[in-house]
Design a protein around this motif. Structure first.
Motif, short mmCIF file in Angstrom:
data_model
loop_
_atom_site.label_atom_id
_atom_site.label_comp_id
_atom_site.label_asym_id
_atom_site.label_seq_id
_atom_site.Cartn_x
_atom_site.Cartn_y
_atom_site.Cartn_z
N ILE A 1 -0.68 2.20 -12.01
CA ILE A 1 -0.34 3.40 -12.08
C ILE A 1 -1.66 4.36 -12.80
CG2 ILE A 1 2.26 3.17 -12.15
CD1 ILE A 1 1.97 3.72 -15.01
N PRO A 2 -1.83 5.34 -12.30
CA PRO A 2 -3.16 5.82 -12.65
C PRO A 2 -3.00 6.07 -14.37
CG PRO A 2 -1.95 7.41 -11.17
CD PRO A 2 -1.15 6.44 -11.40
N TYR A 3 -4.35 5.86 -14.90
CA TYR A 3 -4.38 5.52 -16.22
C TYR A 3 -4.09 6.66 -17.05
CZ TYR A 3 -6.94 1.05 -15.82
OH TYR A 3 -7.25 -0.31 -15.55
N GLU A 4 -4.03 8.00 -16.48
CA GLU A 4 -3.55 9.23 -17.07
C GLU A 4 -2.15 9.28 -17.30
OE1 GLU A 4 -7.56 10.25 -14.70
OE2 GLU A 4 -5.48 9.09 -14.43
N VAL A 5 -1.45 8.56 -16.45
CA VAL A 5 0.07 8.54 -16.57
C VAL A 5 0.28 7.39 -17.67
CG1 VAL A 5 2.25 7.87 -15.28
CG2 VAL A 5 0.31 9.31 -14.26
N LEU A 6 -0.31 6.15 -17.60
CA LEU A 6 -0.12 5.24 -18.42
C LEU A 6 -0.52 5.45 -19.61
CD1 LEU A 6 0.42 2.34 -19.26
CD2 LEU A 6 -1.88 1.65 -18.46
N TYR B 1 0.78 -1.28 0.10
CA TYR B 1 0.00 0.02 -0.13
C TYR B 1 0.87 1.31 0.18
CZ TYR B 1 -4.33 -2.63 0.58
OH TYR B 1 -5.48 -3.47 0.31
N LYS B 2 1.95 1.19 0.64
CA LYS B 2 3.00 2.28 0.68
C LYS B 2 3.20 2.56 -0.82
CE LYS B 2 7.22 4.29 2.53
NZ LYS B 2 8.55 4.08 3.17
N LEU B 3 3.70 1.56 -1.39
CA LEU B 3 4.17 1.63 -3.07
C LEU B 3 3.13 2.03 -3.85
CD1 LEU B 3 6.51 0.87 -4.90
CD2 LEU B 3 5.43 -1.58 -5.01
N LYS B 4 1.91 1.69 -3.69
CA LYS B 4 0.83 2.30 -4.32
C LYS B 4 0.58 3.80 -4.30
CE LYS B 4 -2.04 -0.11 -6.13
NZ LYS B 4 -1.98 -0.47 -7.65
N ALA B 5 0.61 4.06 -2.82
CA ALA B 5 0.41 5.62 -2.49
C ALA B 5 1.74 6.29 -3.28
CB ALA B 5 0.48 5.58 -1.21
N LEU B 6 2.71 5.68 -3.22
CA LEU B 6 4.11 6.53 -3.86
C LEU B 6 3.95 6.54 -5.15
CD1 LEU B 6 6.97 4.86 -1.79
CD2 LEU B 6 6.46 7.17 -1.72
N LEU B 7 3.50 5.42 -5.91
CA LEU B 7 3.16 5.60 -7.37
C LEU B 7 1.97 6.49 -7.94
CD1 LEU B 7 3.66 1.65 -8.43
CD2 LEU B 7 5.16 3.47 -8.77
N TYR B 8 0.91 6.55 -7.07
CA TYR B 8 -0.24 7.44 -7.39
C TYR B 8 0.19 8.87 -7.17
CZ TYR B 8 -3.50 3.64 -7.53
OH TYR B 8 -4.24 2.52 -7.98
N LYS B 9 1.08 9.13 -6.24
CA LYS B 9 1.72 10.43 -5.88
C LYS B 9 2.72 10.95 -6.77
CE LYS B 9 3.74 13.15 -2.12
NZ LYS B 9 5.03 13.21 -2.35
N ALA B 10 3.00 9.95 -7.76
CA ALA B 10 4.19 10.34 -8.66
C ALA B 10 5.70 10.36 -8.05
CB ALA B 10 3.91 11.19 -9.54
N ASP B 11 5.87 9.81 -7.00
CA ASP B 11 6.96 9.85 -6.02
C ASP B 11 7.83 8.69 -6.61
OD1 ASP B 11 9.09 9.82 -4.62
OD2 ASP B 11 7.96 10.14 -2.73
N TYR B 12 8.36 8.56 -7.88
CA TYR B 12 8.87 7.56 -8.59
C TYR B 12 10.54 6.94 -7.91
CZ TYR B 12 5.21 8.38 -11.83
OH TYR B 12 4.19 8.71 -12.46
N GLY B 13 11.12 8.10 -7.53
CA GLY B 13 12.38 7.73 -6.77
C GLY B 13 12.18 6.97 -5.57
N ASN B 14 11.13 7.26 -4.64
CA ASN B 14 11.16 6.50 -3.59
C ASN B 14 10.27 5.30 -3.77
OD1 ASN B 14 12.20 7.81 -1.14
ND2 ASN B 14 10.42 9.54 -1.72
N ALA B 15 9.56 5.09 -4.94
CA ALA B 15 8.89 3.98 -5.37
C ALA B 15 9.80 2.85 -5.71
CB ALA B 15 7.86 4.15 -6.44
N ILE B 16 10.77 3.55 -6.47
CA ILE B 16 11.79 2.75 -6.67
C ILE B 16 12.63 2.00 -5.94
CG2 ILE B 16 14.15 2.45 -8.16
CD1 ILE B 16 12.82 4.48 -10.13
#
Length: 362
Positions: A348-353, A170-185
């Motif tokens: 990831i949000p469909y808008e981003v995809l 869930y933390k990873l999901k929130a990071l991806l939705y927030k577009a915090d890709y550095g921390n998601a990686i």
């Protein structure tokens, strides 16, 4: 123990006062057991309905379960952790069927704060409630708060344990939705490289593998910095190997199926393999027709329709923009937060995809 004492003071060493005392204790425990079983049966009944269908409850069933909640709420004299947890689960299951994420969060937050003060608190129950809090916050678009819960719980849970992976997800999901890709990686790397990953079940490995695939799409598109540098940091992901290892059209995994189908198309677009996409379009349309015809899959439907229109535009960026503009507006109108769609579907949000896909055909 109460039963033994009832027998003792009722026969061997008769004592009316003590007999009545332990008879009352016995009745109290029987009453508690009765309501715990009743609450558990209500929860299992509602859960079985939800597992059969992701659709909202019909009116009659919804009223029935609302009455269950009212009934359980009246039992203010039942204070065991087990009963409180079951009553909570019944309410949460009802709120989930209504996509009422505000109520899910408020109830979870209230219950967590109440149970954490209990002398007989259960860490497992508290962890599960925290998962609900994190989930609800994601659905409400409150990503920072969800990340905060995830960060705190990951520190408190044994690294690599199942609970640790659940909250990390869930933390990873929130990071991806927030577009915090550095921390998601950083987080996906931590999750996949932990020794506990090898002990996870196939479904969890599949979900985290699909998430890694989407992160590779993000990196390839240059959304996380220099793709050449960032791809070296990421764990390796081979789309062909991933697809061969899973039963893509397994009926019991409708959400992840859509994610995988769209992820595959994303990779094919980035590789300019348009013929392979055209070969898969009929399967994609059939899948959408069969499984995605409800309001709670609206965003997925829009996304798939845009991909179909992209093929009709022969992957021409200008025509694609023209053919899909109305669909994209519809997608934007139904926001991810609170849409009611399974968040495992939209990794990831469909808008981003969609932005990644459009960039691939430039």
């Amino acid at each position: 123990m109460a039963r033994m004492l009832v027998r003792h003071y009722g026969s061997k060493e008769f004592d009316k006062k003590k007999l009545n005392k332990y008879l009352k204790i016995e009745r109290d425990y029987l009453n508690i057991l009765y309501w715990e079983i009743r609450a558990e049966n209500y929860y299992l009944e509602l859960q079985s309905i939800q597992l059969k269908s992701f659709a909202k409850l019909d009116k009659a069933t919804e009223i029935k379960f609302k009455n269950y909640v009212i009934e359980l709420d009246k039992m203010t004299n039942i204070n065991t952790i087990f009963f409180k947890d079951l009553r909570y689960k019944v309410k949460i299951a009802l709120y989930e069927s209504q996509n009422d994420y505000n109520s899910i969060f408020q109830l979870s937050d209230k219950t967590y704060k109440e149970l954490i003060k209990s002398k007989n608190k259960s860490n497992i129950i508290l962890q599960n409630i925290n998962l609900r809090r994190a989930f609800a916050l994601i659905q409400l678009g409150r990503f920072e708060e969800s990340i905060s819960i995830g960060t705190k719980d990951m520190k408190n849970l044994p690294s690599g344990s199942l609970g640790w992976y659940f909250i990390a997800h869930y933390k990873l999901k929130a990071l991806l939705y927030k577009a915090d890709y550095g921390n998601a990686i950083k987080l996906i790397k931590l999750m996949l490289e932990d020794p506990g990953f090898s002990k996870l079940g196939g479904n969890h490995k599949e979900l985290f593998g699909a998430t890694l695939g989407y992160i590779h799409l993000i990196v390839n598109a240059g959304l996380a910095g220099d793709p050449i540098k960032m791809v070296k940091v990421l764990p390796e992901f081979k789309i062909g190997k991933f697809l061969n290892a899973i039963p893509v059209f397994s009926k019991d995994k409708l959400g992840i199926n859509v994610s995988i189908l769209l992820m595959h198309i994303g990779f094919l677009l980035q590789r300019k393999n348009y013929n392979a996409i055209i070969d898969r379009i009929d399967s994609l349309k059939q899948y959408a027709y069969k499984y995605l015809r409800k309001d709670d899959t609206f965003r997925s439907n829009c996304m798939i329709k845009m991909v179909v229109q992209m093929t009709k535009a022969d992957f021409n960026p200008i025509r694609t923009e023209r053919y899909t503009s109305d669909l994209y507006k519809q997608l934007e109108q139904v926001k991810l937060a609170g849409s009611g769609e399974n968040i495992e579907t939209e990794i990831i949000p469909y808008e981003v995809l969609w932005g990644i896909m459009k960039k691939a055909i430039q």
